[in-house]
Structure formats: structure tokens, C-alpha cells
Design an enzyme around this catalytic site. Structure first.
Site, PDB file in Angstrom:
ATOM      1  N   LYS A  14       0.798  -1.154  -0.093  1.00 35.58           N
ATOM      2  CA  LYS A  14       0.203   0.120   0.066  1.00 35.58           C
ATOM      3  C   LYS A  14       0.883   1.227   0.059  1.00 35.58           C
ATOM      4  O   LYS A  14       0.693   2.073  -0.562  1.00 35.58           O
ATOM      5  CB  LYS A  14      -0.979   0.076   1.297  1.00 35.58           C
ATOM      6  CG  LYS A  14      -2.008  -0.863   1.300  1.00 35.58           C
ATOM      7  CD  LYS A  14      -2.865  -1.094   2.470  1.00 35.58           C
ATOM      8  CE  LYS A  14      -2.264  -0.893   3.942  1.00 35.58           C
ATOM      9  NZ  LYS A  14      -1.619  -2.023   4.278  1.00 35.58           N
ATOM     10  N   ARG A  89      -9.707   1.130   8.783  1.00 33.89           N
ATOM     11  CA  ARG A  89      -9.403   0.004   9.049  1.00 33.89           C
ATOM     12  C   ARG A  89     -10.468  -0.677  10.163  1.00 33.89           C
ATOM     13  O   ARG A  89     -10.167  -2.002  10.120  1.00 33.89           O
ATOM     14  CB  ARG A  89      -7.985   0.014   9.715  1.00 33.89           C
ATOM     15  CG  ARG A  89      -6.678  -0.382   9.287  1.00 33.89           C
ATOM     16  CD  ARG A  89      -5.836   0.019  10.515  1.00 33.89           C
ATOM     17  NE  ARG A  89      -4.621  -0.851  10.236  1.00 33.89           N
ATOM     18  CZ  ARG A  89      -3.547  -0.520   9.389  1.00 33.89           C
ATOM     19  NH1 ARG A  89      -3.521   0.514   8.701  1.00 33.89           N
ATOM     20  NH2 ARG A  89      -2.449  -1.387   9.439  1.00 33.89           N
ATOM     21  N   ARG A 128      11.306  -6.808   4.809  1.00 31.06           N
ATOM     22  CA  ARG A 128      11.402  -5.483   5.212  1.00 31.06           C
ATOM     23  C   ARG A 128      12.068  -5.354   6.600  1.00 31.06           C
ATOM     24  O   ARG A 128      12.448  -4.191   6.886  1.00 31.06           O
ATOM     25  CB  ARG A 128      10.052  -4.938   5.317  1.00 31.06           C
ATOM     26  CG  ARG A 128       9.811  -3.400   5.462  1.00 31.06           C
ATOM     27  CD  ARG A 128       8.664  -2.714   5.193  1.00 31.06           C
ATOM     28  NE  ARG A 128       7.559  -3.144   6.156  1.00 31.06           N
ATOM     29  CZ  ARG A 128       6.314  -2.746   6.115  1.00 31.06           C
ATOM     30  NH1 ARG A 128       5.825  -2.192   5.112  1.00 31.06           N
ATOM     31  NH2 ARG A 128       5.562  -3.253   6.987  1.00 31.06           N
ATOM     32  N   ARG A 134      11.458  -2.072  11.269  1.00 28.71           N
ATOM     33  CA  ARG A 134      10.281  -1.584  11.721  1.00 28.71           C
ATOM     34  C   ARG A 134       9.989  -2.518  12.889  1.00 28.71           C
ATOM     35  O   ARG A 134      10.062  -3.655  12.960  1.00 28.71           O
ATOM     36  CB  ARG A 134       9.403  -1.490  10.739  1.00 28.71           C
ATOM     37  CG  ARG A 134       8.708  -0.263  10.590  1.00 28.71           C
ATOM     38  CD  ARG A 134       7.509  -0.123   9.240  1.00 28.71           C
ATOM     39  NE  ARG A 134       6.398  -0.840   9.720  1.00 28.71           N
ATOM     40  CZ  ARG A 134       5.175  -0.588   9.170  1.00 28.71           C
ATOM     41  NH1 ARG A 134       5.264  -0.109   7.997  1.00 28.71           N
ATOM     42  NH2 ARG A 134       4.048  -1.231   9.442  1.00 28.71           N
ATOM     43  N   ARG A 145      -0.651  -9.130  13.159  1.00 32.32           N
ATOM     44  CA  ARG A 145      -1.182  -7.923  12.112  1.00 32.32           C
ATOM     45  C   ARG A 145      -2.115  -8.558  11.147  1.00 32.32           C
ATOM     46  O   ARG A 145      -3.259  -8.036  10.846  1.00 32.32           O
ATOM     47  CB  ARG A 145      -0.145  -7.076  11.672  1.00 32.32           C
ATOM     48  CG  ARG A 145       0.606  -6.052  12.628  1.00 32.32           C
ATOM     49  CD  ARG A 145       2.070  -5.654  12.087  1.00 32.32           C
ATOM     50  NE  ARG A 145       1.745  -4.980  10.976  1.00 32.32           N
ATOM     51  CZ  ARG A 145       2.963  -4.698  10.215  1.00 32.32           C
ATOM     52  NH1 ARG A 145       4.311  -5.385  10.471  1.00 32.32           N
ATOM     53  NH2 ARG A 145       2.894  -4.181   9.128  1.00 32.32           N
TER      54      ARG A 145
HETATM   55  P1  ADP Z   1       0.682  -1.951   7.605  1.00 31.20           P
HETATM   56  O1  ADP Z   1      -0.522  -1.856   6.911  1.00 31.20           O
HETATM   57  O2  ADP Z   1       1.836  -2.590   6.831  1.00 31.20           O
HETATM   58  O3  ADP Z   1       0.409  -2.932   8.864  1.00 31.20           O
HETATM   59  P2  ADP Z   1       0.620   0.672   8.550  1.00 31.20           P
HETATM   60  O4  ADP Z   1       1.927   1.502   8.495  1.00 31.20           O
HETATM   61  O5  ADP Z   1      -0.501   0.891   7.626  1.00 31.20           O
HETATM   62  O6  ADP Z   1       1.144  -0.646   8.080  1.00 31.20           O
HETATM   63  O7  ADP Z   1       0.391   0.440   9.873  1.00 31.20           O
HETATM   64  C1  ADP Z   1       1.292   0.396  11.080  1.00 31.20           C
HETATM   65  C2  ADP Z   1       0.599   0.244  12.515  1.00 31.20           C
HETATM   66  O8  ADP Z   1       0.009   1.643  12.518  1.00 31.20           O
HETATM   67  C3  ADP Z   1      -0.688  -0.546  12.437  1.00 31.20           C
HETATM   68  O9  ADP Z   1      -0.270  -1.865  12.971  1.00 31.20           O
HETATM   69  C4  ADP Z   1      -1.354   0.220  13.635  1.00 31.20           C
HETATM   70  O10 ADP Z   1      -1.176  -0.339  14.797  1.00 31.20           O
HETATM   71  C5  ADP Z   1      -1.524   1.459  13.538  1.00 31.20           C
HETATM   72  N1  ADP Z   1      -2.546   2.119  12.432  1.00 31.20           N
HETATM   73  C6  ADP Z   1      -2.339   2.619  11.161  1.00 31.20           C
HETATM   74  N2  ADP Z   1      -3.425   2.944  10.500  1.00 31.20           N
HETATM   75  C7  ADP Z   1      -4.376   2.603  11.430  1.00 31.20           C
HETATM   76  C8  ADP Z   1      -5.829   2.937  11.537  1.00 31.20           C
HETATM   77  N3  ADP Z   1      -6.256   3.290  10.706  1.00 31.20           N
HETATM   78  N4  ADP Z   1      -6.369   2.430  12.891  1.00 31.20           N
HETATM   79  C9  ADP Z   1      -5.872   2.045  13.803  1.00 31.20           C
HETATM   80  N5  ADP Z   1      -4.572   1.968  13.822  1.00 31.20           N
HETATM   81  C10 ADP Z   1      -3.679   2.167  12.721  1.00 31.20           C
END
Ligand code: ADP
Length: 199
Positions: A14, A89, A128, A134, A145
Site C-alpha cells: 500500500k 481499518r 522489510r 520496523r 497484524r
Molecule cells: P501495515 O498496513 O503494513 O500494517 P501501517 O503503516 O498501515 O502498516 O500501520 C502500522 C500500524 O499503525 C498498525 O499496525 C496500527 O497499529 C497503526 N495504524 C495505522 N493505521 C491505523 C488505523 N487506521 N487505525 C488504527 N491503527 C492504525
């Protein structure tokens, strides 16, 4: 004016596609994950609240995330459209976004679902973890996740599917190939690039 969402499991690409699409369509890319990570890095109050959830691979509570997005979408650069990456989400976040859009008399033009096999995303995230370090790319956290995605986020795909705005994209293949799949699918829906000369 184009309003797009990118949805898909962790590791589907994404963030990578968001940067390219934002450029091609002349839109601000808004990644809640990036915003949270920069808050953690800068040791803000929001970062302090979000960090434990992120490290555990859990969603940050909706109240925090919704407040953050409400502020971000109210900024001027979003007036002419936006590309959301990683938000919404949860169904609660969908409600929040729906309210925001309805309040502005607008709606989403397309929801792009990046479809990727779980084995492939686990492998990508393993790489990654080595490259970027990370804290949430640790193997056990990655597995969690994916579970959180399956239980809390995957149902949103059906919600948007029911509204007729869902565009399913095969996320396996070279980065350029995936970008081209997305731009082709959006073109079919009448969503044009900001500047064709860039491609
Ligand atoms: P990925 O989709 O690869 O898990 P992101 O960078 O989108 O990575 O998100 C990393 C973390 O940030 C998530 O595991 C969560 O803890 C938090 N996060 C990101 N976007 C949201 C959201 N819309 N609602 C709740 N937590 C979020």
C-alpha cells in the site's frame, strides 16, 4: 477531484503504491501508519499513546485515529481530493469517514484493494524487517497484524464492494506492473491521471 482509498493486508504494498498514485493523480497521500510512526519518532503525546498498540501489531484505538484523520482531512491540500492509505481499518472508522464525506457533500471515487497471498506478504515483511528495522515487522507481530487485518479490516472490502466502488487489484508482480494495473482499472472507471506525460 478524486478521492481514493487503498486497502489490503500488511505487506501488500500500500505505502509503495500510495506514493506513486499520489504523484500520478496529483493527490496528497495520507498514511495513518506514517503519521503514527512520525509521532512516535518525535515523541509527541499522540506517539506515546499509539506506540504500545503499534509494537503489539494491534490497531490504535478508533478514538485517536478518527480524531487524527478528521484534522488531517480538514487541511487545505485535501480540498481537491486525497488518497488514504491504511484508513479506514475498522467499521467505526468507515462510519467516521462516511460522516466526513457526507458533511462535505462528497463520496469516494474508488477503493483499491491490493490482493496478496498471506505467504507472500509474510515473506515481504520478513525482508522489510531486515531493511528498515520496523519494530512491528517481527515475525510474531506480523502474524498478529495479519489476524487483525482478517478480523477487523477485511470485512470493509465487502462494505465497499456493496457500494460498487471496489477495485480489486492483484498485488503480486513488479511494482510498476501493479501501478499500471491500478491506473488501468481506474481509467476504466473514468478516473484519469493528473498528467499523462508523466507515465
Ligand atoms: P501495515 O498496513 O503494513 O500494517 P501501517 O503503516 O498501515 O502498516 O500501520 C502500522 C500500524 O499503525 C498498525 O499496525 C496500527 O497499529 C497503526 N495504524 C495505522 N493505521 C491505523 C488505523 N487506521 N487505525 C488504527 N491503527 C492504525
Amino acid at each position: 477531484m478524486t478521492r481514493l482509498l487503498l486497502i489490503g493486508p500488511p505487506g501488500a504494498g500500500k505505502g509503495t503504491q500510495a506514493v506513486r498514485l499520489a504523484e500520478n493523480y496529483g493527490l496528497p497521500a495520507i498514511s495513518t501508519g506514517d503519521i503514527f510512526r512520525s509521532n512516535v519518532k518525535n515523541e509527541t503525546e499522540l506517539g506515546a499513546k499509539a506506540k504500545a498498540y503499534m509494537d503489539a501489531g494491534d490497531n490504535v484505538p478508533d478514538s485517536l485515529t478518527n480524531a487524527l484523520i478528521r484534522d488531517r482531512l480538514a487541511e487545505r491540500d485535501c480540498e481537491s481530493g486525497f488518497l488514504l492509505d491504511g484508513y479506514p481499518r475498522t467499521t467505526d472508522q468507515v462510519r467516521e469517514l462516511d460522516e466526513f464525506l457526507a458533511g462535505h457533500g462528497t463520496a469516494l471515487d474508488a477503493v483499491i484493494e491490493l490482493v496478496a497471498d498471506p505467504d507472500v506478504v509474510v515473506e515481504r515483511l520478513r525482508k522489510r524487517a531486515g531493511d528498515q528495522g520496523r519494530s512491528d515487522d517481527d515475525e510474531a507481530v506480523v502474524r498478529h497484524r495479519l489476524e487483525v487485518y482478517a478480523s477487523q479490516t477485511a470485512p470493509l472490502v465487502d462494505v465497499y464492494g456493496g457500494r460498487g466502488v471496489l477495485v480489486k487489484i492483484d498485488a503480486l508482480g513488479a511494482i510498476d506492473v501493479v501501478t499500471a494495473r491500478i491506473t488501468d482499472a481506474l481509467a476504466e472507471r473514468g478516473i484519469a491521471l493528473a498528467d499523462r506525460s508523466r507515465l
